[in-house]
Write a protein that holds these residues in place. Sequence first.
Motif, PDB file in Angstrom:
ATOM      1  N   TYR A  85     -27.823 -29.368   4.432  1.00 10.69           N
ATOM      2  CA  TYR A  85     -27.756 -28.583   3.584  1.00 10.69           C
ATOM      3  C   TYR A  85     -27.479 -26.985   3.875  1.00 10.69           C
ATOM      4  O   TYR A  85     -26.897 -25.875   3.362  1.00 10.69           O
ATOM      5  N   THR A  86     -28.141 -26.230   4.753  1.00 12.53           N
ATOM      6  CA  THR A  86     -27.808 -25.264   5.251  1.00 12.53           C
ATOM      7  C   THR A  86     -27.155 -24.924   5.952  1.00 12.53           C
ATOM      8  O   THR A  86     -26.238 -24.012   5.973  1.00 12.53           O
ATOM      9  N   PHE A  87     -26.208 -25.621   7.198  1.00 10.35           N
ATOM     10  CA  PHE A  87     -25.124 -25.274   7.904  1.00 10.35           C
ATOM     11  C   PHE A  87     -23.680 -26.124   7.242  1.00 10.35           C
ATOM     12  O   PHE A  87     -22.951 -26.576   7.857  1.00 10.35           O
ATOM     13  N   ARG A  88     -23.768 -26.710   6.293  1.00  6.69           N
ATOM     14  CA  ARG A  88     -22.956 -27.480   5.683  1.00  6.69           C
ATOM     15  C   ARG A  88     -21.135 -26.625   5.651  1.00  6.69           C
ATOM     16  O   ARG A  88     -20.566 -27.988   5.994  1.00  6.69           O
ATOM     17  N   ASN A  89     -21.552 -25.515   5.550  1.00  5.51           N
ATOM     18  CA  ASN A  89     -19.577 -24.933   5.708  1.00  5.51           C
ATOM     19  C   ASN A  89     -19.344 -24.702   7.028  1.00  5.51           C
ATOM     20  O   ASN A  89     -18.433 -24.936   7.681  1.00  5.51           O
ATOM     21  N   GLN A  90     -20.344 -25.215   8.253  1.00  2.00           N
ATOM     22  CA  GLN A  90     -19.819 -25.129   9.603  1.00  2.00           C
ATOM     23  C   GLN A  90     -20.195 -26.187  10.353  1.00  2.00           C
ATOM     24  O   GLN A  90     -19.245 -26.461  11.457  1.00  2.00           O
TER      25      GLN A  90
END
Length: 993
Positions: free
Chosen positions: A489-494
């Motif tokens: 959830y936190t690093f979905r953009n990475q």
Amino acid sequence: MSDIPKLLLDSLNPHTRKQAEHALDSYSRQPAFLIHLLQLVLATSNDTAVRLAASVYLKNRVRLGWLDDDEHPISLTDKEALKPQLVPAMIALSRPNEKAIRAQIAESVSLIAELDFPERWPDLIDQLVQSINNDDFNINLGVLETAHSIFRSWRSQARSDAFWSIIKLVHSKFLAPYFGLFQLTISRLLASPDPLLAQTMAVLVELFYDLTCQDLAPEFEDSHEVFFAAETGYFMQLMEWNPPQLHTDSDEPTPSLPSRIRTAVLEIAELYVKMYPEMLARSQSVGAFVKKVWELVGGGKQLGIAYDQLVSQSLRFIATAIRSGAYRDIFETRDTIQGLIAGVVVPNLPLRTRDVEAFEDTPLEYVKGELQISEISTPRQAAADVVKALAGVSSESEVVTTTLVFEWISRALVEATQVGEYGWKSKDAAVYLFEALATRSGTLTQGVTATNPNVNIVQWFADNIFGDLQAGASGVHPVLQVDAIRYLYTFRNQLTKEQLVSVLPLLLSRLDSQDVVVYTYSAVALDRILSMRVGDSTTLMFSSTDVQPFALRLLNALLSKIEVQQSPERVAENDFLMRCVARVVITAKQGLGEGYADVLRRLVAILRVIAKNPSNPNFDQYIFESISGLILRVQFMRLNRFIGGALPDSITTFEPALFPPFTEILQGDIDQYIPYVFQILAQMLTLHRGVPVDYRALLPFLLTPAIWSQKGSIPGLVSLLRAFLVRDAAALVDAGQHIPVLGIVQQRLVPSKVNDGWGFELLQSVVLHIPLNSLRPYFRQIIMTLLTRMQQNKTNSFVYYFVYFLLYMLAINVDGLTPDYLIQTVDEIQPGLWSQIVTNFVIPQTNQLVVKDRKVAVVGLTRLLTQSTHSLEDPNVKAWPALMEQLVGLFKEPKAFASTAGADAGTGSGTGMTNIDLEEQAAGYQAAYSKLATAVVQQADAVAYAGNGDVQSYVSGEFTRLFNVQPDVVRTLAGQQQNQSLRSFLLSLGISV
């Protein structure tokens, strides 16, 4: 009114609430009702529950009725009778057991002060100041809490000259007695640690923040050393003050009074670091505060729960001081960084027994607390923020911080191999710390947007996270499963789309967990992943094709978790699940296939359960979004010819399923749901070519005045009436129902500052679809209504709506509704009035039009300039050159002229579907109007006849025609404007002046 106490108690019972609320609503419109409520509040002979309920009802009546434009406004007589009694009431409610009641009255004071102070409540501050009593601190506490209820809104208020004048007025009257009371209180408190004096001091410190959060008055600058001196200042003395007799149990969540005071002092210190660092430098206070903070929280151990607020604020102060950049000499050295990590950060990372209990016993509250990344409210979150601040000082400090933190993470991961609680808690702390270290910036909506370049997000996921995500329920502790989900959830953009697609099935499997936090976090992660966009565009990353293989399984898992609950309150408790349902429905579109019918059936069943006692506005919002999203799917398929090229007629599936519960909602007057019902009815009606009998039978009900009295229903009602007008205006006219429509516009909508915009939207459909012959008897009165409002109660927004409506009438191609007819009607009201309106409103407002309104404006101005004989006559002709110049100015925004009707209708071309975002368009329930993002009914392009992307051809044709007929007139009028851009524009049309 003798039965009001019983009605107040009945309003607290779900079984008798509706009837009691109706009776109380009827009483609330009677004279002196508010005074009667206040007397109930003050009467100590009444049951405490009655007094508290009366105070809450009084607050809500003030909130919903103080403005003249409110649905049921409070009379001026009652307002003026109530205000003088509120401050004395606050003082009378000074006993400790009346704190909850006093808080409601304080909120009422705050609400009224926000609207009436100082113009209509000039003696408010005088009342407060005159009530201060040096011998009775019970009274002083009431006075200060009242002041705090008024001034605390300053913390979030935008600066303006008017606002600053209010602040200066308050300062001129309040600061001298405030400073005097502060000095008296602290002198007595330090001599004798009395609880009442401590409560008073806590509010005095909170007021200090209120009074300095916008700017520093000279009085605060002059007394700075008194409060901030590094050794003898009041605040430093309060940081030292911690008498044992006022301590509380450290394992209970309520902080002691000394902790509350020190927390408030550190909030002020943080404020000064952000806004007034030069003042702190003058008194050398930062070093002293850092020393005190280190003494409080730097001992390398976790403090009890009672200290949570103090620890969190201490660490927030440290993080703010680090980020300010003004104290690099303190925070940038390796030894300092290592000391902060070891002494402050690491001790506050491990989950405590209470945290684990919250995980198990109050799981939804646990999830909500974890997701509030915009508000650092726990020691764990604050410790993580210190790491982010340390890493952000400079590139050098980022490297040092990363190295030192990774040393601790490595040790924690070794400890995580141990069996039992110590092992999984160590792994949890390591994951949490890595997330903090890796994050440079991010938001709740977008996730992490910038990362620490010294860490490898994907590799760390593969090495330390993926195994926990893949493990079954018996494989790892639920906390570690949640950590793995939170990492995604936190690093979905990475992560790439391919990487995310590969883990979606794992998230789906976690929905089968028996642990509420695990399956709720999975729903949250799925929702946010499916809402991701491609770069900065509006295009969703995940398409219907991507989710089709598992969409129905995902919906089944989510709905099953909701359906298993028993009571209406429990069914509606977990809005995260229903939000994810809405997201899947919106994303899947036609990918649901025939399974949509079963999804609809289950949603309707859930709706009928929660309608028995609406309790969660967010859940309500998302269930209606889900239903509307299924209907939007039908619209999408119709426009794109899905399902083997056949034209589906599945709207007939929705109406039999939805009409019964919608009828129950309307008949039961479930006001929380009625606004949604009207929006969805409008959405379904737009999918018909005509108006079915069931809808037509509803029309008389829609035209009754009572249904328009609920403010939140008006947008949906307007949308529904516009759908009727588009599909069968002739039948509406034949039945004479256009007359009550006009009555609603003129009596309910246009006079209201809140609803005038909706009135203009309805008027646009009226003039577009109802023949002028049927409108002619009422047309002049419509214009008169608008002009009366302009004259008596004009606002900037109303002027905008009015000008746009005039341009709209000039632009639409309706038989008989010509520019000359409009000018003639206006001038019949008063000769020369049209010229005044054009000069004073149309010309100044045209260049203020937003892009989406400019195509209508261009066509309207073109028709006015080229098709109106009255525009070429005195006095109107004087405005012709200026109007022409406004038209030229509009052509500086050529993108405004492309028709967006097709895309907005949900064709999948890039706007209708991809622009839907529940966070942006419908961020939860609002009392006034809860807009459904998926139910927006797009109106057809009213000036499509003038062209889609080539309006210039239409304009050129009209001016060429006018020039061919009256060339000298055009040359003369254009020549009056010595404007090269105007001449160039005419030349581009083939007209030489």
